[in-house]
Design an enzyme around this catalytic site. Structure first.
Site, PDB file in Angstrom:
ATOM      1  N   ASP A   1       0.844  -1.197   0.000  1.00 18.53           N
ATOM      2  CA  ASP A   1       0.000   0.000   0.000  1.00 18.53           C
ATOM      3  C   ASP A   1       0.883   1.253   0.000  1.00 18.53           C
ATOM      4  O   ASP A   1       2.061   1.194   0.394  1.00 18.53           O
ATOM      5  CB  ASP A   1      -0.873   0.037   1.266  1.00 18.53           C
ATOM      6  CG  ASP A   1      -1.806  -1.157   1.342  1.00 18.53           C
ATOM      7  OD1 ASP A   1      -2.134  -1.724   0.292  1.00 18.53           O
ATOM      8  OD2 ASP A   1      -2.202  -1.508   2.473  1.00 18.53           O
TER       9      ASP A   1
HETATM   10  N1  URA Z   1      -0.959  -6.016   3.854  1.00 15.64           N
HETATM   11  C1  URA Z   1      -1.523  -4.796   3.885  1.00 15.64           C
HETATM   12  O1  URA Z   1      -2.566  -4.599   4.478  1.00 15.64           O
HETATM   13  N2  URA Z   1      -0.882  -3.795   3.248  1.00 15.64           N
HETATM   14  C2  URA Z   1       0.290  -3.958   2.596  1.00 15.64           C
HETATM   15  O2  URA Z   1       0.837  -2.998   2.050  1.00 15.64           O
HETATM   16  C3  URA Z   1       0.856  -5.244   2.591  1.00 15.64           C
HETATM   17  C4  URA Z   1       0.218  -6.255   3.222  1.00 15.64           C
END
Ligand code: URA
Length: 234
Positions: free
Chosen positions: A101
């Site tokens: 993310d």
């Molecule tokens: N899980 C998440 O919620 N976000 C990420 O960026 C990676 C794994």
């Protein structure tokens, strides 16, 4: 791989220029001129451009320390693309094996080898991803062991039918844990903690498979041969 892709990988030509060369009859495959850019070719085929044999460049395998506020995409979106940090040719041919993310930091693998990245992201390959997670709610000491068991047995994520695959929760402090998972569902870590009534306020990926993050924020390096091959043993 397709002929136009092979030409791009073995020359400095862009995809458009490669297709132009193919359409104007400048390419031959195994002695026959072909004007079809979609024809499949392999390393052992003889592909000639103006009579000179083309050899596909080796695939690229890159490790990067993703900064917060960047997106795992080839183009800038609300946040700048992670690829702005890579000062190398043909960045548009690269893709990310397991996105993070925009607010997540840490280890990202980048490549132009689709079979390799497919293997890493495939749940059945059992490739471990280790995340350091900061939580908004402290985990009460008396709940620790139940929580570890819940993560091990699998959690029901909102909007999913089945349970998550077994994961390993190591509680470092009441508000900081290490979580090891072998899947990569959308927002998986955040949704796993939401499923147990908590909230992720900081997320950092430290490890994928045997490869650990050893770079400062925003830095990148090529993987060693051993690191690349370690994923084939997962
Ligand atoms: N899980 C998440 O919620 N976000 C990420 O960026 C990676 C794994």
């Amino acid at each position: 791989m397709r002929l136009d892709k092979f030409v791009c990988k073995s020359t400095e030509l862009t995809r458009k220029e490669a297709i132009q060369c193919i359409h104007s009859g400048e390419l031959s495959v195994n002695g026959e001129v072909t004007m079809n850019e979609a024809v499949q070719v392999h390393e052992n085929n003889t592909v000639l451009l103006h009579g000179a044999r083309l050899k596909a460049r080796d695939f690229r395998y890159i490790l990067m320390h993703k900064p917060a506020g960047t997106v795992c995409s080839n183009i800038d979106e609300v946040y700048p693309s992670l690829f702005n940090y890579l000062e190398i040719d043909k960045v548009s041919e690269l893709h990310i094996a397991g996105r993070l993310d925009a607010d997540t930091t840490g280890l990202v693998l980048i490549t132009d080898d689709g079979r390799w990245s497919f293997h890493i992201t495939l749940p059945s390959s059992d490739c471990r991803k280790v995340y350091r997670v900061q939580l908004s709610q402290a985990i009460p000491a008396e709940r620790s062991s139940d929580l570890v068991t819940q993560f091990k047995q699998g959690l029901q994520l909102q909007g999913e039918l089945g349970l998550t695959r077994p994961s390993k929760l190591d509680i470092i402090t009441p508000k900081e844990v290490l979580l090891t998972i072998t899947e990569g569902k959308f927002h998986q870590v955040k949704r796993m903690f939401a499923a147990v009534g908590n909230r992720v306020v900081g997320l950092h990926r430290e490890q994928i498979g045997e490869v650990c993050l050893d770079l400062d924020v925003g830095q990148w390096r090529y993987l060693s041969k051993n690191e690349v091959e370690s994923f084939n043993n997962n």
